[in-house]
Scaffold this active site. Structure first.
Site, PDB file in Angstrom:
ATOM      1  CB  ALA A  18       6.836  -1.662  -0.777  1.00 53.02           C
ATOM      2  CE  LYS A  80      -4.908 -12.959   8.138  1.00 51.00           C
ATOM      3  NZ  LYS A  80      -3.676 -12.864   7.342  1.00 51.00           N
TER       4      LYS A  80
HETATM    5  P1  FAD Z   1       4.659  -3.621  -6.500  1.00 48.46           P
HETATM    6  O1  FAD Z   1       3.250  -3.574  -6.061  1.00 48.46           O
HETATM    7  O2  FAD Z   1       4.991  -4.517  -7.651  1.00 48.46           O
HETATM    8  O3  FAD Z   1       5.081  -2.148  -6.862  1.00 48.46           O
HETATM    9  C1  FAD Z   1       6.246  -1.870  -7.622  1.00 48.46           C
HETATM   10  C2  FAD Z   1       6.217  -0.421  -8.041  1.00 48.46           C
HETATM   11  O4  FAD Z   1       7.453  -0.078  -8.661  1.00 48.46           O
HETATM   12  C3  FAD Z   1       5.116  -0.078  -9.031  1.00 48.46           C
HETATM   13  O5  FAD Z   1       4.536   1.172  -8.724  1.00 48.46           O
HETATM   14  C4  FAD Z   1       5.885   0.031 -10.353  1.00 48.46           C
HETATM   15  O6  FAD Z   1       5.230   0.870 -11.285  1.00 48.46           O
HETATM   16  C5  FAD Z   1       7.195   0.624  -9.843  1.00 48.46           C
HETATM   17  N1  FAD Z   1       8.323   0.440 -10.770  1.00 48.46           N
HETATM   18  C6  FAD Z   1       9.001  -0.688 -11.050  1.00 48.46           C
HETATM   19  N2  FAD Z   1       9.979  -0.441 -11.947  1.00 48.46           N
HETATM   20  C7  FAD Z   1       9.919   0.885 -12.231  1.00 48.46           C
HETATM   21  C8  FAD Z   1      10.644   1.755 -13.089  1.00 48.46           C
HETATM   22  N3  FAD Z   1      11.648   1.299 -13.862  1.00 48.46           N
HETATM   23  N4  FAD Z   1      10.290   3.052 -13.129  1.00 48.46           N
HETATM   24  C9  FAD Z   1       9.288   3.538 -12.359  1.00 48.46           C
HETATM   25  N5  FAD Z   1       8.564   2.762 -11.527  1.00 48.46           N
HETATM   26  C10 FAD Z   1       8.872   1.453 -11.476  1.00 48.46           C
HETATM   27  N6  FAD Z   1       1.646  -9.862   1.080  1.00 48.46           N
HETATM   28  C11 FAD Z   1       0.953  -9.837   2.216  1.00 48.46           C
HETATM   29  O7  FAD Z   1       1.374  -9.231   3.194  1.00 48.46           O
HETATM   30  N7  FAD Z   1      -0.239 -10.503   2.314  1.00 48.46           N
HETATM   31  C12 FAD Z   1      -0.747 -11.236   1.303  1.00 48.46           C
HETATM   32  O8  FAD Z   1      -1.823 -11.798   1.434  1.00 48.46           O
HETATM   33  C13 FAD Z   1       0.003 -11.317   0.110  1.00 48.46           C
HETATM   34  N8  FAD Z   1      -0.435 -12.048  -0.932  1.00 48.46           N
HETATM   35  C14 FAD Z   1       0.325 -12.117  -2.057  1.00 48.46           C
HETATM   36  C15 FAD Z   1      -0.070 -12.965  -3.107  1.00 48.46           C
HETATM   37  C16 FAD Z   1       0.729 -13.097  -4.227  1.00 48.46           C
HETATM   38  C17 FAD Z   1       0.315 -14.047  -5.320  1.00 48.46           C
HETATM   39  C18 FAD Z   1       1.909 -12.334  -4.350  1.00 48.46           C
HETATM   40  C19 FAD Z   1       2.774 -12.457  -5.581  1.00 48.46           C
HETATM   41  C20 FAD Z   1       2.285 -11.472  -3.340  1.00 48.46           C
HETATM   42  C21 FAD Z   1       1.515 -11.374  -2.185  1.00 48.46           C
HETATM   43  N9  FAD Z   1       1.913 -10.575  -1.120  1.00 48.46           N
HETATM   44  C22 FAD Z   1       1.204 -10.570   0.033  1.00 48.46           C
HETATM   45  C23 FAD Z   1       3.057  -9.680  -1.223  1.00 48.46           C
HETATM   46  C24 FAD Z   1       2.512  -8.263  -1.475  1.00 48.46           C
HETATM   47  O9  FAD Z   1       1.766  -8.268  -2.664  1.00 48.46           O
HETATM   48  C25 FAD Z   1       3.652  -7.263  -1.573  1.00 48.46           C
HETATM   49  O10 FAD Z   1       4.504  -7.410  -0.472  1.00 48.46           O
HETATM   50  C26 FAD Z   1       3.120  -5.840  -1.574  1.00 48.46           C
HETATM   51  O11 FAD Z   1       2.062  -5.685  -2.482  1.00 48.46           O
HETATM   52  C27 FAD Z   1       4.224  -4.863  -1.889  1.00 48.46           C
HETATM   53  O12 FAD Z   1       4.552  -4.880  -3.251  1.00 48.46           O
HETATM   54  P2  FAD Z   1       5.617  -3.809  -3.751  1.00 48.46           P
HETATM   55  O13 FAD Z   1       5.082  -2.460  -3.461  1.00 48.46           O
HETATM   56  O14 FAD Z   1       6.936  -4.172  -3.223  1.00 48.46           O
HETATM   57  O15 FAD Z   1       5.669  -4.061  -5.325  1.00 48.46           O
END
Ligand code: FAD
Length: 508
Positions: A18, A80
């Protein structure tokens, strides 16, 4: 868009898919109008899963100005073409949800004719698109000579989430995004409640005009600071845990499935995703219906000898979304905004949709206008999340399986949202048409509903078909012809990936 002359300072908290997709896209689209800083924490890390995508990802990547072959090589990505559902209807069945739209459209197109064919017909997906046969034959959706991000079949990708974030980071930092590695300890607020700055250890502060919360499940800004209410939907979508594992191929040139394989299990389902260098496999399950030990046993059985010696990683999640995903000068993108289980890969598509809107909306600095933009964003995002709940629940609630409490509970009318119940009641007597949907708020179009409904054996007592039988017969024959042509002309999936990897390496 209204922009003042000084660049808007956008601060992104989080460096997962994200965060880095937001950084890359906003810097590309806003250019000199924005100065973007991204803060990520090595101590916290990223979720590291999220390997399946939706076809919109092609437009998103193309808009970053990257080459498809470079993206594929950097992210260990594969093509895919949809999702294969094994065992969801009765336990011993298989149906395909392709990305191709049905030949003749879905409104209602050939569907009434297919229904009129009775029990000897082929599957709905196979009758109306060439893609099921292409996918089952492990072929690529495109040929070597096709342009980047397009081909005869509609497609998305599977990729390694960590490598994809690294690829996006390189794209974003090359276009001027500043990266800060730190764990934020606190947040400074203005008197009006807007965020003024993220506080870093050692009295450092990162000030900004607008903040994107991409902090994952911790929802550090929108949830903890801005107090956005979480709407849980665990009573509808039961899965709340996953065991994930990465498995090498026994032969590095083994065939790669060009689809996600989703196999129904006693208390959930397993995903099986073929990347270039490895498979990503996981069991997503309901903790109300299975203990963690039982879940490990299901995954072990699925893996057979492949899993020997590899310890799965457990992930826990709460299913739901934030009621407001933009408050004041902060918007949530990614897991911080909400998450359903991985079925149909909605996570990354929701990130893309949020960013499409934010690119247009966050430049607004007038407070009244910004509040209006936030209201609109919140309405559209909330409705998109709500509609996805219905679509995901559809996969479960019309099952004929009664073998475990998990599948029986999934058909309990009390667990089915009213909106979906209303539609299902109508679809027993007529086929789904576009008037059943608010198309701008849906991630999944009527065709996807049709593929799931009729893949699952849903019974519709349709009115008489609209086309003359000869015209329908000719249309079905065209699909069969297209499928034969595609089987002759499309290359093997791995062969095309090898070619594209060589092309990218030669150009670098
Ligand atoms: P994250 O990858 O968790 O990133 C969070 C970031 O915030 C990290 O860099 C962390 O270090 C940072 N952070 C947090 N707190 C702090 C802080 N206090 N200070 C500094 N940095 C901080 N989506 C799909 O579209 N297709 C799929 O097949 C799919 N499969 C999935 C399977 C599972 C089991 C799960 C749980 C999720 C899946 N998803 C899937 C969802 C997908 O993984 C997420 O939508 C995507 O990876 C985005 O994650 P994110 O960047 O929001 O969060």
């Amino acid at each position: 868009m209204t922009f003042a002359t000084s660049p808007q300072r956008i601060v992104i908290l989080g460096g997962g898919t994200a965060g880095w997709l937001s950084a890359a896209l906003l810097s590309r689209k806003l250019g000199a109008r924005a100065a973007i800083t991204l803060v990520e924490s090595a101590d916290i890390g990223t979720i590291g899963v999220g390997e399946g995508t939706f076809p919109t990802i092609r437009t998103t990547l193309a808009s970053l100005g990257v080459k498809e072959a470079d993206f594929l090589r950097a992210s260990d990505a594969t093509f895919k073409q949809g999702v294969m559902f094994d065992g969801w209807k009765s336990g011993a069945d298989s149906y395909f949800h392709p990305f191709n739209l049905p030949y003749g459209g879905s409104d209602p197109g050939l569907l009434p004719h297919w229904l009129a064919q009775g029990s000897n017909r082929s599957s709905y997906a196979d009758a109306v698109t060439a893609q099921e046969r292409v996918a089952r034959a492990n072929l690529a959706p495109k040929r070597q000579e096709d342009a980047d991000f397009g081909g005869p079949m509609n497609y998305a990708y599977h990729f390694d989430a960590v490598r994809f974030a690294g690829f996006l980071r390189a794209v974003a930092t090359a276009s001027g995004v500043e990266r800060v590695e730190a764990t934020i300890s606190d947040v400074d607020l203005h008197e009006d409640g807007d965020i003024a700055a993220l506080k870093l250890p050692g009295d450092r502060r990162i000030e900004g005009d607008f903040f994107l919360d991409c902090s994952g499940f911790s929802s550090r800004l929108i949830g903890r600071e801005m107090g956005a209410r979480f709407i849980g939907v665990g009573n509808v979508l039961f899965n709340d845990r996953a065991l994930a594992i990465q498995v090498p191929y026994d032969d590095p040139q083994a065939p790669i499935r060009p689809y996600t394989l989703a196999t129904a299990q006693p208390s959930g389902w397993t995903w099986d995703i073929g990347l270039n260098a490895r498979r990503g496999i996981g069991y997503v399950y309901s903790s109300r219906h299975s203990s963690d030990d039982e879940a490990s046993e299901v995954l072990r059985r699925y893996l057979g000898t492949f899993g020997n010696g590899i310890v799965p990683r457990q992930l826990r999640f709460e299913t739901g979304y934030r009621e407001r995903q933009w408050i004041g000068n902060c918007a949530a993108v990614g897991l911080s905004a909400g998450f359903f289980e991985p079925l149909e890969s909605t996570g990354i598509s929701l990130i893309e949709y949020a960013l499409l809107m934010l690119v247009e909306m966050i430049g607004t600095r007038d407070r009244g206008a910004r509040e209006g933009a936030a209201r609109r964003f919140n309405t559209l995002m909330r409705e998109r999340f709500e509609r996805i709940v219905d679509f995901l629940k559809l996969h479960y609630c019309i099952t004929q399986r009664t073998d475990t409490a998990y599948w029986r509970d999934n058909t309990d009318p009390a667990s089915i949202p009213d909106t979906l119940r209303d539609r299902l009641a109508q679809w027993r007597e007529r086929v789904p048409v576009r008037f059943d949907f608010d198309l701008d708020r849906e991630t999944f179009l009527p065709a996807s509903y049709q593929y799931i409904l009729y893949g699952m054996g849903f019974a519709t007592t349709a009115d008489g078909p609209a086309l003359a039988p000869e015209a329908a017969g000719a249309a079905f024959a065209k699909v069969r012809e297209a499928a034969s042509g595609a089987l002759r002309h499309l290359p093997d999936h791995r062969t095309l990936l090898n070619h594209l990897a060589r092309k990218s390496a030669a150009a670098s």
